[in-house]
Design a protein around this motif. Structure first.
Motif, PDB file in Angstrom:
ATOM      1  N   PRO A 103       3.491   0.702  -4.865  1.00 60.28           N
ATOM      2  CA  PRO A 103       2.992   1.226  -3.624  1.00 60.28           C
ATOM      3  C   PRO A 103       2.482  -0.023  -2.766  1.00 60.28           C
ATOM      4  CG  PRO A 103       2.382   2.786  -5.358  1.00 60.28           C
ATOM      5  CD  PRO A 103       2.768   1.777  -6.084  1.00 60.28           C
ATOM      6  N   ASN A 155       4.820   3.236   0.705  1.00 59.28           N
ATOM      7  CA  ASN A 155       5.951   3.591  -0.390  1.00 59.28           C
ATOM      8  C   ASN A 155       5.464   3.961  -1.685  1.00 59.28           C
ATOM      9  OD1 ASN A 155       5.621   0.612  -0.464  1.00 59.28           O
ATOM     10  ND2 ASN A 155       6.600   0.931  -2.374  1.00 59.28           N
ATOM     11  N   CYS A 156       6.473   4.725  -2.621  1.00 59.69           N
ATOM     12  CA  CYS A 156       5.975   4.970  -3.631  1.00 59.69           C
ATOM     13  C   CYS A 156       6.886   4.003  -4.645  1.00 59.69           C
ATOM     14  CB  CYS A 156       6.810   6.261  -4.233  1.00 59.69           C
ATOM     15  SG  CYS A 156       8.712   6.666  -4.061  1.00 59.69           S
ATOM     16  N   CYS A 157       6.639   3.894  -5.924  1.00 56.51           N
ATOM     17  CA  CYS A 157       7.465   2.972  -6.770  1.00 56.51           C
ATOM     18  C   CYS A 157       8.988   3.525  -6.559  1.00 56.51           C
ATOM     19  CB  CYS A 157       6.931   3.062  -8.142  1.00 56.51           C
ATOM     20  SG  CYS A 157       7.866   2.081  -9.303  1.00 56.51           S
TER      21      CYS A 157
END
Length: 121
Positions: free
Chosen positions: A91, A97-99
């Motif tokens: 992130p 963002n997420c992973c």
């Protein structure tokens, strides 16, 4: 144009597909460059797009050892090594963002990068 946008698509060892749209092509740089048109995305097994948050301007940075897209607090949204084999997604403030991959660290099994040029008729 040498400033044509670029598209990076990665398929990892777990068959996840993700990548980045870059406002400018990859090039060696001591500082981050690019614009808010840059974004990260996930394609498979689910689709999700992560656009610029306005939090910082850490869009694109590369050298002969690796390249990174997005950043903040020591984490990159997408980082890939010089062999285009090992990578990491975390992130980051740039895109919130997420992973992008199932695990933070990933092995790239398929890698595509292309410049997107304007066609005039």
């Amino acid at each position: 144009s040498t400033d044509s946008p670029a598209l990076i698509v990665i398929k990892d060892a777990l068959d996840e597909v993700f990548g980045a749209f870059l406002s400018h092509p990859l090039r060696p740089s001591e500082t981050f460059y690019g614009t808010g048109e840059t974004f990260l995305f996930m394609l498979h097994p689910r689709f999700k797009c992560f656009r610029w948050t306005g939090e910082n301007s850490f869009f694109i940075k590369g050298d002969l050892d690796s390249f990174a897209i997005g950043g903040g607090s020591g984490h990159f949204g997408l980082w890939v090594d010089e062999n285009l084999y090992l990578g990491r997604s975390s992130p980051c403030f740039t895109f919130n963002n997420c992973c992008l991959s199932e695990t933070d660290d990933f092995e790239s099994w398929s890698w595509r990068c292309g410049l997107l040029a304007e066609t005039r008729i």
